[in-house]
Design a protein around this motif. Sequence first.
Motif, PDB file in Angstrom:
ATOM      1  N   GLY A   8      39.751  34.426  51.700  1.00  0.00           N
ATOM      2  CA  GLY A   8      40.443  33.253  51.183  1.00  0.00           C
ATOM      3  C   GLY A   8      40.367  33.074  49.681  1.00  0.00           C
ATOM      4  O   GLY A   8      40.993  32.166  49.135  1.00  0.00           O
ATOM      5  N   LYS A   9      39.632  33.936  48.989  1.00  0.00           N
ATOM      6  CA  LYS A   9      39.477  33.821  47.541  1.00  0.00           C
ATOM      7  C   LYS A   9      40.308  34.871  46.837  1.00  0.00           C
ATOM      8  O   LYS A   9      40.217  36.063  47.159  1.00  0.00           O
ATOM      9  CB  LYS A   9      37.998  33.974  47.164  1.00  0.00           C
ATOM     10  N   ASP A  10      41.105  34.441  45.849  1.00  0.00           N
ATOM     11  CA  ASP A  10      41.916  35.375  45.074  1.00  0.00           C
ATOM     12  C   ASP A  10      41.010  36.151  44.118  1.00  0.00           C
ATOM     13  O   ASP A  10      40.307  35.560  43.287  1.00  0.00           O
ATOM     14  CB  ASP A  10      42.983  34.617  44.285  1.00  0.00           C
ATOM     15  N   VAL A  11      41.015  37.478  44.256  1.00  0.00           N
ATOM     16  CA  VAL A  11      40.118  38.310  43.443  1.00  0.00           C
ATOM     17  C   VAL A  11      40.858  39.047  42.331  1.00  0.00           C
ATOM     18  O   VAL A  11      40.293  39.936  41.682  1.00  0.00           O
ATOM     19  CB  VAL A  11      39.365  39.328  44.334  1.00  0.00           C
ATOM     20  N   ILE A  12      42.114  38.677  42.091  1.00  0.00           N
ATOM     21  CA  ILE A  12      42.940  39.371  41.091  1.00  0.00           C
ATOM     22  C   ILE A  12      42.232  39.465  39.739  1.00  0.00           C
ATOM     23  O   ILE A  12      42.289  40.492  39.061  1.00  0.00           O
ATOM     24  CB  ILE A  12      44.302  38.665  40.931  1.00  0.00           C
ATOM     25  N   ASP A  13      41.564  38.392  39.331  1.00  0.00           N
ATOM     26  CA  ASP A  13      40.959  38.360  38.000  1.00  0.00           C
ATOM     27  C   ASP A  13      39.538  38.906  37.967  1.00  0.00           C
ATOM     28  O   ASP A  13      38.895  38.912  36.910  1.00  0.00           O
ATOM     29  CB  ASP A  13      40.964  36.922  37.463  1.00  0.00           C
ATOM     30  N   LEU A  14      39.023  39.358  39.114  1.00  0.00           N
ATOM     31  CA  LEU A  14      37.669  39.901  39.158  1.00  0.00           C
ATOM     32  C   LEU A  14      37.673  41.396  38.855  1.00  0.00           C
ATOM     33  O   LEU A  14      38.566  42.129  39.269  1.00  0.00           O
ATOM     34  CB  LEU A  14      37.046  39.668  40.535  1.00  0.00           C
ATOM     35  N   LYS A  15      36.648  41.848  38.151  1.00  0.00           N
ATOM     36  CA  LYS A  15      36.490  43.277  37.889  1.00  0.00           C
ATOM     37  C   LYS A  15      36.065  43.982  39.175  1.00  0.00           C
ATOM     38  O   LYS A  15      35.565  43.356  40.108  1.00  0.00           O
ATOM     39  CB  LYS A  15      35.456  43.480  36.790  1.00  0.00           C
ATOM     40  N   PRO A  16      36.251  45.302  39.232  1.00  0.00           N
ATOM     41  CA  PRO A  16      35.925  46.031  40.472  1.00  0.00           C
ATOM     42  C   PRO A  16      34.522  45.754  41.009  1.00  0.00           C
ATOM     43  O   PRO A  16      34.340  45.521  42.210  1.00  0.00           O
ATOM     44  CB  PRO A  16      36.090  47.498  40.058  1.00  0.00           C
TER      45      PRO A  16
END
Length: 374
Positions: free
Chosen positions: A72-80
Amino acid sequence: MSIDFGAGGKDLELVGLRKEFPGFVAVENLDLKVPAGQFFALLGPSGCGKTTTLRMIAGLENPTSGKILIGGKDVIDLKPHERPVNTVFQNYALFPHMSVIENVAFGLRQRKVDDPMVKAQAALDMVELGHMAERRPAQLSGGQQQRVALARALVNRPALLLLDEPLGALDLKLRRQMQIELKYIQMEVGLTFLHVTHDQEEAMDMADIVAVMNKGQIEQMGAPEKLYDRPKTAFVAKFLGQSNIFVGEVSETNSEAVSINFKGNKITAPVARSEKTTGKIAIGVRPEKTQFHATKPEATSTNNVLGPGEITDIRFTGVSNQYLIDIPEIGEIIVFAQNVGKSPVVELGAQVWVSWQVEHSFGLADLPTGKEDA
């Protein structure tokens, strides 16, 4: 020591995911949901966008637009390294100068996790390589290296495990063995597995759900047996195994069946198994659902019959014999006959009739682009 390898599988959801490269679009507005704890396969030919999709989920490629939701959390802005994801690649990417257990513990040490060697040993025990902990990768077989890579990914407690053609470098026998082991491990740890492959048999054997990808989009998705038995497009019918496909104008239809005129022959499919029932449509049947006869069988409302034709090729594949039958004005039809010790006709050049039950026909949503509709 007993180790909890999974933080618990989480849902993966892709919303309007798109990836453009200079001159082409690799992934086009992809919507996909993978429920937690599922073994999910993304299947398709080279260049269809499946590996690009995996790399975007892993954070190795930046999407042009869209969302990637994990739990449910958008991870687009997270680094690998910030994503609850680990990836097992085809080449394994093991450090050759480190022992097997040091390879598995590497990520734990980087993150300063307590008891990294204990956890690494438990991960190796899970993949049945605990006794090889002190060996170097070069001392292991391909299958053993693959299991080390899997242990290294699992020990990091990902919510989502990505498998990028992980068995592609293995020989056939070992690949089949690893398919069984991977599925068993997935069920044991309860993680969400996303397996990217071009191997139809591998996807069908291992996955709970298969999504067939073509030209950056999902062509059809469902349980493996449903996709195979009831393909909805010509691409899926051809990519998942082989199909005989016939194209013609609808000549008859009622609440139960739809028939086409295929070069002067009537071919029928159930309405319930047809995507279209008007105009020019394609009807298909799998080769193992067909059979051939030395004499013409009776054509009925429940039976499709074509022929006569000549057997032009016979191939022995172990579990079955594959026959190619050339029928004048119709073309070539493939028939699979299970190898049970004898076949009704075995010689090249024999004249035979082909038949199959109407209930085994399927009607497609589109028309094939190959010779079938020529």
